[in-house]
Design an enzyme around this catalytic site. Sequence first.
Site, PDB file in Angstrom:
ATOM      1  N   ARG A 191      -9.482  -6.210  -5.384  1.00  0.00           N
ATOM      2  CA  ARG A 191      -9.678  -5.320  -4.243  1.00  0.00           C
ATOM      3  C   ARG A 191     -11.101  -4.772  -4.150  1.00  0.00           C
ATOM      4  NH1 ARG A 191      -5.476  -0.695  -5.917  1.00  0.00           N
ATOM      5  NH2 ARG A 191      -5.803  -0.040  -3.744  1.00  0.00           N
TER       6      ARG A 191
ATOM      7  N   GLY B 148       7.398  -0.357  -4.986  1.00  0.00           N
ATOM      8  CA  GLY B 148       7.592   0.420  -3.770  1.00  0.00           C
ATOM      9  C   GLY B 148       8.693   1.453  -3.851  1.00  0.00           C
TER      10      GLY B 148
ATOM     11  N   ASP C 181       7.303   4.974  -3.580  1.00  0.00           N
ATOM     12  CA  ASP C 181       6.913   5.281  -2.198  1.00  0.00           C
ATOM     13  C   ASP C 181       8.143   5.567  -1.351  1.00  0.00           C
ATOM     14  OD1 ASP C 181       4.344   4.617  -3.084  1.00  0.00           O
ATOM     15  OD2 ASP C 181       4.595   2.528  -2.457  1.00  0.00           O
TER      16      ASP C 181
ATOM     17  N   ARG D   3      -2.545   4.716 -11.745  1.00  0.00           N
ATOM     18  CA  ARG D   3      -2.833   3.284 -11.882  1.00  0.00           C
ATOM     19  C   ARG D   3      -3.975   3.151 -12.891  1.00  0.00           C
ATOM     20  NH1 ARG D   3       1.237   3.400  -9.614  1.00  0.00           N
ATOM     21  NH2 ARG D   3       1.915   2.315  -7.717  1.00  0.00           N
TER      22      ARG D   3
ATOM     23  N   GLY E 294       0.841  -1.197   0.000  1.00  0.00           N
ATOM     24  CA  GLY E 294       0.000   0.000   0.000  1.00  0.00           C
ATOM     25  C   GLY E 294       0.868   1.235   0.000  1.00  0.00           C
TER      26      GLY E 294
ATOM     27  N   ASN F 140       3.541   2.245   2.841  1.00  0.00           N
ATOM     28  CA  ASN F 140       4.971   2.193   2.539  1.00  0.00           C
ATOM     29  C   ASN F 140       5.665   3.500   2.896  1.00  0.00           C
ATOM     30  OD1 ASN F 140       4.653  -0.379   1.481  1.00  0.00           O
ATOM     31  ND2 ASN F 140       4.487   0.327  -0.628  1.00  0.00           N
TER      32      ASN F 140
END
Length: 323
Positions: A106, A264, A267, A169, A33, A37
């Site tokens: 999700r 990641g 992030d 995204r 997430g 992160n």
Amino acid sequence: MRVVTFGEAMLRLSPPGRLRLEQARTLELWPAGAELNVAVGLARLGSEAVWVSVLPRGPLGEIVFAHARSFGVDVSGVRRADDGRMGLYFVEPAEPPLPGRALYDRSGSSFARLDPDAFDWPGLLEGASGFHVSGITPALGEGCARATADALAAARSAGCHTSYDLNLRTLLAPPERWREQVESVAPSLDTLLCSLDDAAAVFGLQGALGDVAAGLRDRLGIERAVVSCRMPADDGLCRESVAVDSAATTAASSPSFRGVEPIGAGDAFSAGFLHGLLTEGPQRGLELGGAMAAVKQAVPGDAPVVGPEELELALEGDVRMRR
């Protein structure tokens, strides 16, 4: 320094090694997430990091809750829900020319079904220096979009520095929706973080990093825009980044890296940048952000399990084994 982040967490499931999903008989599980992160990265650097979210009751929610708490993240703002579920996503890593891919599962998550009126933002932001969110959060539904707008407005009223990672995204929504979201909250933003590719896809801006950052800043009417991209280096890749604000334009190049675990890394950059910005200014932010993103490439999983000493060694180019 206290920084509050707000966003959904999921569980990432990946085949071991370079297996494709249809070949796998076991899957590695990683809490994931964007805002989680960032909170982990900030905590690793010594900031007081607070993560606000919604998790379902039960063992899957407990995995994420324990993960955040194990890295020193303040989870007092995490609500527990009896309805909804834990969001999942499946990642199939690959080496060129085969592209990697992500599959989301999700829909109907506890976070996506949140009640925006359930958050006491003045209380959650008490004593905070900064508030951070990504474009993923408002893309998850109308309630999430309203909660994001409420949080940013409350942070602005409280005198917090507000930051927003565009974080496109396209599997969630088209670029046009991403543009509408950030434009709607721009009056509450201080800093926008964005990749060069996302700036092109969402705003149609192309060119040198500094020109794109200036274009984003002027278009949104915000204090600062930070744009970064990967570039070839002598022994791998590096991340070039530029920050444009009302005072100056600053730039930095990260230590070189090889793309072992890129998930990641953005992030990690946000965490390093925010820590550096809020303690020493934008130049230090770009340096720490680039170093943290580079070192993250060598760390499995989504979270930047990196310490400040490792970042300083990376910035110095010292990669010798410590023994």
